[in-house]
Motif scaffolding. Structure first.
Motif, mmCIF file in Angstrom:
data_model
loop_
_atom_site.group_PDB
_atom_site.id
_atom_site.type_symbol
_atom_site.label_atom_id
_atom_site.label_comp_id
_atom_site.label_asym_id
_atom_site.label_seq_id
_atom_site.Cartn_x
_atom_site.Cartn_y
_atom_site.Cartn_z
ATOM 1 N N GLY A 167 -64.572 -115.738 -112.913
ATOM 2 C CA GLY A 167 -65.989 -116.044 -113.023
ATOM 3 C C GLY A 167 -66.330 -117.348 -113.706
ATOM 4 O O GLY A 167 -67.507 -117.725 -113.754
ATOM 5 N N GLY A 168 -65.332 -118.058 -114.242
ATOM 6 C CA GLY A 168 -65.634 -119.320 -114.929
ATOM 7 C C GLY A 168 -66.642 -119.135 -116.051
ATOM 8 O O GLY A 168 -67.542 -119.955 -116.258
ATOM 9 N N VAL A 236 -67.679 -117.890 -108.638
ATOM 10 C CA VAL A 236 -68.460 -118.218 -109.832
ATOM 11 C C VAL A 236 -69.958 -118.234 -109.555
ATOM 12 O O VAL A 236 -70.761 -118.363 -110.482
#
Length: 254
Positions: A167-168, A236
């Motif tokens: 997911g950054g 993301v």
């Protein structure tokens, strides 16, 4: 079928190390966990009430850690129980792969990244596997230790948000469960009002981000179907809120 998640946890300070189905992999098992906000380690606490000198001393004791055999059995059950066609099934084993047992929460800014962010991965017998046979668990990240947290607690109390892949979260507001904002990677970015650590809403950057802020709500997958990721590169773009997404309001789309 969510492979990566970002959560906020409150962990009491009792851990046991167990041996289980992951060879050459040490697991730190949390003795107890509750949602959102840090909790102490269960020592004596003193509380003064009223206007007199009366002192009331209370002692809290964390429950004893489960045995290694119990935890290993639970993890193996979680690992093999995921059914993509049954939303009530266990999702898998939650692990935070890390080389240290620290929680960075309510600490000075580090390179602009969000505070109180604890990321981990969900692994099971259908995902987070190597592409080639035999399909082994694809979860090392160059480290040989991890935390384990009961996945039922992740779904019902602890999970802040989840992503289809990585997911950054280090570049996102709302403790990693919002939209990408500002710059990270250098200590000087801590002084910038829009950095994820400061967690403020544009354009004035004076109000703290909430579940409905314009730097959070537009990145919720269930509210913006066009953002649902179909491949790793777009993982993301949006997230699924969990039980602890924004405590004042109940959410759980995970």
């Amino acid at each position: 079928s969510l492979a990566q998640g970002s959560i906020n946890l409150a962990l009491q300070c009792s851990f046991v190390m167990v041996a289980l189905f992951l060879k050459c992999f040490s697991i730190f098992v949390c003795g107890v966990a509750i949602s959102f906000g840090l909790q102490g380690c269960g020592g004596p606490t003193t509380t003064t009430t009223g206007t007199t000198a009366t002192t009331i001393t209370t002692t809290t004791t964390p429950p004893n850690p489960k045995s290694g055999q119990f935890i290993a059995s639970l993890m193996n059950k979680e690992y093999n129980a995921f059914d993509p066609d049954d939303e009530s099934s266990d999702v898998g084993v939650f692990l935070r792969v890390a080389h240290e047992m620290k929680i960075y929460c309510d600490v000075p800014c580090f390179q602009g990244t969000p505070d109180c962010r604890i990321s981990g991965s969900i692994i099971n017998n259908k995902q987070m596997l190597t592409r080639t046979t035999p399909n082994k668990i694809a979860l090392t990240f160059g480290k040989a230790t991890a935390w384990y947290v009961n996945s039922t607690l992740i779904r019902t109390r602890l999970g802040k948000c989840s992503f289809a892949w990585d997911g950054g979260t280090q570049g996102k507001v709302n403790n990693g469960c919002g939209c990408i904002q500002g710059r990270i990677g250098d200590q000087k970015y801590c002084n910038e009002s829009d950095c994820p650590y400061n967690n403020k809403v544009p354009p004035d950057f004076t109000q703290t981000s909430t579940d409905t802020s314009k730097n959070v709500e537009p990145c919720v997958c269930t509210k913006h179907e066009n953002l649902r990721p179909l491949n790793w590169e777009h993982s993301v773009d949006c997230f699924w809120p969990g039980a602890a997404f924004y405590p004042p309001n109940k959410h759980n789309d995970s």
